[in-house]
Scaffold this motif. Structure first.
Motif, PDB file in Angstrom:
ATOM      1  N   SER A  94       0.850  -1.183   0.000  1.00 26.95           N
ATOM      2  CA  SER A  94       0.000   0.000   0.000  1.00 26.95           C
ATOM      3  C   SER A  94       0.889   1.236   0.000  1.00 26.95           C
ATOM      4  CB  SER A  94      -0.927  -0.010   1.219  1.00 26.95           C
ATOM      5  OG  SER A  94      -1.880   1.027   1.128  1.00 26.95           O
ATOM      6  N   ASP A 132      -2.520   1.205  -4.031  1.00 27.72           N
ATOM      7  CA  ASP A 132      -2.215  -0.181  -3.688  1.00 27.72           C
ATOM      8  C   ASP A 132      -1.654  -0.907  -4.907  1.00 27.72           C
ATOM      9  OD1 ASP A 132      -3.154   0.201  -1.119  1.00 27.72           O
ATOM     10  OD2 ASP A 132      -5.173  -0.499  -1.581  1.00 27.72           O
ATOM     11  N   ALA A 162      -3.325  -1.969  -8.284  1.00 30.04           N
ATOM     12  CA  ALA A 162      -4.561  -2.687  -7.982  1.00 30.04           C
ATOM     13  C   ALA A 162      -5.700  -1.746  -7.614  1.00 30.04           C
ATOM     14  CB  ALA A 162      -4.324  -3.675  -6.833  1.00 30.04           C
ATOM     15  N   ARG A 163      -5.381  -0.656  -6.907  1.00 31.78           N
ATOM     16  CA  ARG A 163      -6.413   0.293  -6.489  1.00 31.78           C
ATOM     17  C   ARG A 163      -5.765   1.645  -6.265  1.00 31.78           C
ATOM     18  NH1 ARG A 163      -9.484   0.330  -0.675  1.00 31.78           N
ATOM     19  NH2 ARG A 163      -7.303   0.582  -0.057  1.00 31.78           N
ATOM     20  N   LYS A 165      -7.190   5.497  -4.761  1.00 31.42           N
ATOM     21  CA  LYS A 165      -8.303   6.358  -4.349  1.00 31.42           C
ATOM     22  C   LYS A 165      -7.773   7.492  -3.478  1.00 31.42           C
ATOM     23  CE  LYS A 165      -9.798   3.949  -0.119  1.00 31.42           C
ATOM     24  NZ  LYS A 165     -10.960   3.368   0.593  1.00 31.42           N
ATOM     25  N   ASP A 200     -12.260   7.729  -6.707  1.00 28.66           N
ATOM     26  CA  ASP A 200     -11.438   6.794  -7.469  1.00 28.66           C
ATOM     27  C   ASP A 200     -10.513   7.588  -8.390  1.00 28.66           C
ATOM     28  OD1 ASP A 200     -10.343   4.839  -9.046  1.00 28.66           O
ATOM     29  OD2 ASP A 200     -12.224   3.817  -9.481  1.00 28.66           O
ATOM     30  N   LYS A 202      -7.909   5.958 -10.098  1.00 25.23           N
ATOM     31  CA  LYS A 202      -7.120   4.940 -10.785  1.00 25.23           C
ATOM     32  C   LYS A 202      -6.811   5.324 -12.223  1.00 25.23           C
ATOM     33  CE  LYS A 202      -6.904  -0.103 -11.205  1.00 25.23           C
ATOM     34  NZ  LYS A 202      -7.645  -1.366 -10.958  1.00 25.23           N
TER      35      LYS A 202
END
Length: 269
Positions: A94, A132, A162-163, A165, A200, A202
């Motif tokens: 993370s 992440d 992966a993520r 935010k 979000d 991303k």
């Protein structure tokens, strides 16, 4: 705050993600095959991470400090000699950073206010950007000692997003500069704006990252394997921003402390 995206991932990005997954599986299978043919160890590790967003070439990308995040993964070590081994890991890392206080705001945070294009506004609120990654380092490890083994290791890594935010909170008036000069429209100051949101981001972050990883630590025999205490670092060398002309340039970095256990397989240590 890192800029939020405005659409689904393209088919080209999805195809690249699929190829990436195939490469990850191939690396794991190759390491597993190596472990069956020479002395090797498989391990688990977990610990806290203190990542940060580093660099910054624009007002939107400067001023980040460290946050706290989770870090865990699996590893395979296979020996090349009495003191030298190669270590491959697959980690959930993370990354990201936080920025609290007076900072630039993005257009999607202030709604439909009649603000001329190209004007940077500021507000006083809290922001945490959470990035992440699935990270795969491949490192050379040098080990010494008799019963208790000390080690140092270093090598490159690649990361797959992966993520991503942004978690923002607080309310604030809008200002035209970092010094806090109020924004006035039609001779009237604007009411405070709420920044409580999970956004979000991303689509504004590159899917692929890369850099250097390393660490030093201690292995102590317990049962059939070793307890492993390690101080780990990662230094991102690639730009994370997908739109550097607008958002500036940043890279990631982290300091990690992990506790793990490694178990011998395919031969004696």
């Amino acid at each position: 705050m890192l800029r939020s995206g405005s659409g689904p991932r393209s088919s080209r990005d999805c195809a690249f993600a699929a190829r990436t997954l195939i490469c990850v599986v191939a690396v794991l299978l190759a390491c597993g095959g190596a472990a069956l043919s020479m002395p090797a160890r498989i391990g688990l590790h977990v610990g806290p991470s203190m990542p940060s967003i580093q660099g910054g070439t624009s007002e939107q990308s400067k001023g980040y400090t460290s946050r706290l995040g989770p870090y865990f993964g699996v590893s395979i070590d296979y020996d090349l000699g009495p003191k030298l081994s190669v270590r491959t890991e697959v980690n959930f890392a993370s990354e990201g950073g936080k920025r609290n206080g007076m900072q630039p705001v993005s257009a999607d945070q202030i709604g439909d206010l009649p603000i001329p294009p190209g004007i940077t506004l500021y507000a006083d609120f809290d922001n945490e950007d959470i990035l992440d990654y699935i990270e795969i380092p491949v490192m050379a490890r040098l080990t010494w000692g008799r019963r208790h083994h000390f080690f140092v290791e270093a090598g490159p890594y690649v990361g797959f997003l992966a993520r991503a935010k942004a978690v923002t909170s607080g309310s604030s008036s809008l200002y035209i500069d970092e010094a806090g000069t109020p924004l006035v429209i039609d001779d009237q100051p604007l009411p405070p704006v709420s920044f409580d949101a999970h956004t979000d981001i991303k689509e504004s972050i590159n899917f692929l990252s890369s850099g250097l990883a390393g660490g030093l630590g201690l292995e102590t025999p317990v049962g059939p394997g070793d307890i492993v205490l390690e101080t780990h670092f990662s230094l991102g060398l690639s730009n994370i921003q997908k739109h550097p002309d607008v958002d500036g340039r940043n890279n990631t970095g982290a300091a990690v402390l992990t506790l793990g256990y490694s178990y011998p397989m395919g031969g004696e240590r």
